[in-house]
Design a protein around this motif. Structure first.
Motif, mmCIF file in Angstrom:
data_model
loop_
_atom_site.group_PDB
_atom_site.id
_atom_site.type_symbol
_atom_site.label_atom_id
_atom_site.label_comp_id
_atom_site.label_asym_id
_atom_site.label_seq_id
_atom_site.Cartn_x
_atom_site.Cartn_y
_atom_site.Cartn_z
ATOM 1 N N MET A 1 0.817 -1.210 0.000
ATOM 2 C CA MET A 1 0.000 0.000 0.000
ATOM 3 C C MET A 1 0.852 1.263 0.000
ATOM 4 N N LEU A 2 2.092 1.163 0.513
ATOM 5 C CA LEU A 2 2.924 2.353 0.605
ATOM 6 C C LEU A 2 3.920 2.446 -0.545
ATOM 7 N N GLY A 3 3.694 1.694 -1.598
ATOM 8 C CA GLY A 3 4.660 1.682 -2.681
ATOM 9 C C GLY A 3 4.311 2.584 -3.829
ATOM 10 N N PHE A 4 3.530 3.649 -3.591
ATOM 11 C CA PHE A 4 3.127 4.477 -4.717
ATOM 12 C C PHE A 4 3.707 5.879 -4.645
ATOM 13 N N PHE A 5 4.831 6.059 -3.962
ATOM 14 C CA PHE A 5 5.463 7.371 -3.901
ATOM 15 C C PHE A 5 6.214 7.618 -5.210
ATOM 16 N N SER A 6 5.890 8.723 -5.856
ATOM 17 C CA SER A 6 6.498 8.995 -7.158
ATOM 18 C C SER A 6 7.252 10.308 -7.191
ATOM 19 N N ASN A 7 7.216 11.053 -6.083
ATOM 20 C CA ASN A 7 7.835 12.371 -6.113
ATOM 21 C C ASN A 7 9.180 12.407 -5.396
ATOM 22 N N LYS A 8 9.755 11.241 -5.124
ATOM 23 C CA LYS A 8 11.088 11.153 -4.528
ATOM 24 C C LYS A 8 11.200 11.984 -3.249
ATOM 25 N N SER A 9 10.186 11.894 -2.398
ATOM 26 C CA SER A 9 10.207 12.653 -1.153
ATOM 27 C C SER A 9 11.362 12.185 -0.276
ATOM 28 N N THR A 10 11.979 13.133 0.397
ATOM 29 C CA THR A 10 13.074 12.800 1.318
ATOM 30 C C THR A 10 12.566 12.565 2.735
ATOM 31 N N HIS A 11 11.275 12.676 2.942
ATOM 32 C CA HIS A 11 10.699 12.447 4.268
ATOM 33 C C HIS A 11 10.885 10.978 4.655
ATOM 34 N N PRO A 12 11.267 10.697 5.910
ATOM 35 C CA PRO A 12 11.480 9.295 6.318
ATOM 36 C C PRO A 12 10.273 8.403 6.070
ATOM 37 N N LEU A 13 9.062 8.951 6.183
ATOM 38 C CA LEU A 13 7.864 8.137 5.988
ATOM 39 C C LEU A 13 7.590 7.841 4.516
ATOM 40 N N ALA A 14 8.433 8.360 3.626
ATOM 41 C CA ALA A 14 8.307 8.015 2.211
ATOM 42 C C ALA A 14 8.994 6.691 1.896
ATOM 43 N N ASP A 15 9.725 6.164 2.862
ATOM 44 C CA ASP A 15 10.426 4.893 2.690
ATOM 45 C C ASP A 15 9.643 3.797 3.408
ATOM 46 N N ALA A 16 9.182 2.799 2.667
ATOM 47 C CA ALA A 16 8.318 1.760 3.231
ATOM 48 C C ALA A 16 8.999 1.007 4.370
ATOM 49 N N ARG A 17 10.301 0.713 4.226
ATOM 50 C CA ARG A 17 11.002 -0.008 5.295
ATOM 51 C C ARG A 17 11.137 0.855 6.548
ATOM 52 N N GLU A 18 11.356 2.146 6.351
ATOM 53 C CA GLU A 18 11.460 3.048 7.495
ATOM 54 C C GLU A 18 10.108 3.182 8.201
ATOM 55 N N VAL A 19 9.041 3.210 7.414
ATOM 56 C CA VAL A 19 7.697 3.256 8.001
ATOM 57 C C VAL A 19 7.464 2.029 8.882
ATOM 58 N N LYS A 20 7.826 0.871 8.370
ATOM 59 C CA LYS A 20 7.642 -0.369 9.125
ATOM 60 C C LYS A 20 8.422 -0.329 10.435
ATOM 61 N N ARG A 21 9.649 0.185 10.382
ATOM 62 C CA ARG A 21 10.475 0.273 11.592
ATOM 63 C C ARG A 21 9.870 1.243 12.605
ATOM 64 N N ILE A 22 9.421 2.402 12.129
ATOM 65 C CA ILE A 22 8.849 3.426 13.015
ATOM 66 C C ILE A 22 7.581 2.911 13.687
ATOM 67 N N LEU A 23 6.719 2.267 12.921
ATOM 68 C CA LEU A 23 5.471 1.749 13.489
ATOM 69 C C LEU A 23 5.752 0.685 14.544
ATOM 70 N N ALA A 24 6.708 -0.196 14.265
ATOM 71 C CA ALA A 24 7.062 -1.238 15.235
ATOM 72 C C ALA A 24 7.631 -0.621 16.511
ATOM 73 N N GLU A 25 8.392 0.439 16.359
ATOM 74 C CA GLU A 25 8.981 1.130 17.507
ATOM 75 C C GLU A 25 7.894 1.752 18.381
ATOM 76 N N ILE A 26 6.877 2.326 17.752
ATOM 77 C CA ILE A 26 5.768 2.926 18.498
ATOM 78 C C ILE A 26 4.981 1.853 19.245
ATOM 79 N N VAL A 27 4.704 0.741 18.574
ATOM 80 C CA VAL A 27 3.925 -0.339 19.191
ATOM 81 C C VAL A 27 4.645 -0.921 20.402
ATOM 82 N N ALA A 28 5.958 -1.090 20.305
ATOM 83 C CA ALA A 28 6.714 -1.784 21.354
ATOM 84 C C ALA A 28 7.300 -0.850 22.403
#
Length: 496
Positions: free
Chosen positions: A1-28
């Motif tokens: 679902m997060l693989g549709f970034f087309s504008n090369k954003s430099t925001h950390p949440l534009a990277d699917a793996r980084e999103v997964k890491r951040i969400l796991a960090e919040i949960v735990a």
């Protein structure tokens, strides 16, 4: 679902793996740190314009899901902080209220973007029910945190939450079954809105923070016994106009009929509450099917249920005594120790008290306007000393109602528990105890006394001198407790 970034954003949440890491960090993570991190990411998402609207909304949904259990845990744990550290209590309140405020702002931002950009409609339309439901839920949580501090609640709040509900009605999704979060029970946008209305109708300004937390859980449990309707029926108890900046109000007279007017009543809920009270008294525990988020003793739960039944009853509770409107200064001191110092003559002059303004008085108590001092000590259930203008006598009261009318002003209701209190230095099994005698002692009768919270011991008599007489009183039942005091009945064995 997060693989549709087309504008090369430099925001950390534009990277699917980084999103997964951040969400796991919040949960735990530890709850405070997790909620603080989620708030920061929500704020950065709202400020960043490199994400498409659908992308931003999906990320907000995921951050919301990751943080919701942590945020609710802070709400469950908050009431206990009031008796430990004021600094810790303040930090947790600011952090939690800030999180729900930021989450609601993020959802409102997406909603505004949807309304402004027609080309986004097709992509976002399937997500609208969840957006509306999560937004009402976030506003409800923010209302609870405002109520933990007893307000004030801006009238605009009611127009905003009502506006979300009406938007869902217009989209014909208000009653659509919805699972707001993974693992949660099925709800709907209308049900979430009704929870907000019931929360206000339950007079939380008479409850302590722990009781507010328990009451909110019971509202969810009893919600199926309520319905939000358009028709003006005789059994209606409350009304609200979702398009106006007004909270729900008891139906004392017919409001102006508009398309956005709604009604609800709690007749069936009152019956269910009564049945639940009987079951708890019979079994000595909360039934397993009721989820209060934690285990509570029956003695803490039953008063909350009785309060719910009173607020939801078709007829409002009648005042026991006639009120008389006045406008008069009132000296106020906070806490058992400060009252004892005043009554014993160890504290005098103009230091150590605040001046409030009395609005009304009755045989049972008074209402007053109070300035909120820097240390913000006013609490439901707090013991206070009161000295009306023109008198040299002090009264003792318990704060029963507290509403912030502005950030620096509050309306306070106080029950008078003694008009003739006396400060005594009592011997309790060899330990000197500073106590307040609330009634005139008569041999063979009962007299109430207020003691420090940890000073009451079963079967340990209090012995003290008063007016050239010696008194000996034996403890019986506890009547009420507070953060720094306990009030109990004592049998007067001797006073001579």
């Amino acid at each position: 679902m997060l693989g549709f970034f087309s504008n090369k954003s430099t925001h950390p949440l534009a990277d699917a793996r980084e999103v997964k890491r951040i969400l796991a960090e919040i949960v735990a993570g530890e709850p405070q740190s997790a909620v603080e991190e989620a708030t920061a990411w929500l704020e950065s998402l709202t400020a960043n314009e490199s994400f498409k609207l659908a992308q931003r909304l999906e990320l907000i949904f995921k951050l919301d899901e990751a943080a919701v259990a942590q945020a609710r845990r802070l709400g469950r744990d908050y009431p206990a902080l009031g008796s430990t550290s004021r600094a810790a209590e303040t930090r947790q309140w600011e952090l939690s209220h800030g999180y729900w405020q930021q989450l609601a702002a993020a959802y409102f931002d997406c909603l505004a973007g949807y309304r402004a950009a027609e080309k986004e409609h097709d992509a976002l339309r399937p997500q609208l029910p969840m957006l509306y439901g999560r937004l009402v839920n976030a506003l409800a949580a923010r209302l609870k945190w405002m109520q933990f501090r007893y307000g004030p609640v801006d009238p605009e709040f009611w127009m905003r939450v009502g506006g979300v509900y009406l938007a869902a009605v217009d989209a014909k999704v208000a009653q659509k079954p919805l699972q707001l979060y993974p693992g949660s029970v099925e709800s709907s946008i209308e049900a979430e809105y009704l929870k907000v209305l019931l929360f206000h109708a339950t007079s939380m300004d008479n409850l302590r923070p722990l009781e507010i937390e328990i009451a909110e859980r019971f509202i969810t449990h009893f919600l199926p016994h309520f319905s939000l309707i358009r028709e003006l029926l005789r059994e209606n108890v409350y009304w609200v106009d979702a398009a106006k900046p007004l909270p729900p109000t008891r139906l004392a007279k017919h409001p102006e009929i508009t398309p956005t007017l709604r009604f609800f009543n709690g007749a069936r809920a009152v019956e269910a509450v009564a049945t639940t009270i009987e079951q708890i008294r019979s079994e000595g525990r909360v039934p397993p099917g009721i989820n209060l988020g934690a285990q509570y003793e029956a003695a803490k739960v039953i008063p909350v249920l009785e309060h719910l039944a009173m607020c939801w009853a078709p007829k409002p509770p009648m005042r026991g005594n006639v009120r008389h409107r006045i406008n008069s200064p009132l000296k106020v001191v906070n806490g058992l120790a400060a009252v004892h110092q005043r009554l014993s003559g160890r504290s005098a002059g103009t230091q150590g008290f605040e001046t409030w303004t009395v609005d009304d008085v009755s045989l049972g108590g008074l209402g007053a306007q109070a300035g909120i001092s820097r240390n913000d000590w006013i609490r439901i259930g707090g013991l206070v000393g009161l000295q009306p203008e023109g008198g040299d006598n002090w009264l003792v009261g318990i704060i029963r109602r507290y509403v912030r009318t502005t950030p620096n002003q509050a309306s306070v209701g106080i029950e008078t528990i003694s008009k003739t209190p006396r400060a005594v230095f009592a011997d309790a099994g060899g330990l000197q105890t500073e106590a307040l005698l609330l009634d005139v002692p008569e041999v063979g009768e009962y007299a109430r006394m207020a003691l420090p919270a940890n000073a009451l011991e079963d079967k340990v008599a209090l012995v003290f001198a008063l007016d050239d007489k010696n008194a000996r009183l034996h403890p019986r039942e506890t009547l009420s407790t507070g953060a720094d005091f306990v009030i109990a009945n004592f049998f007067v064995q001797s006073f001579s």
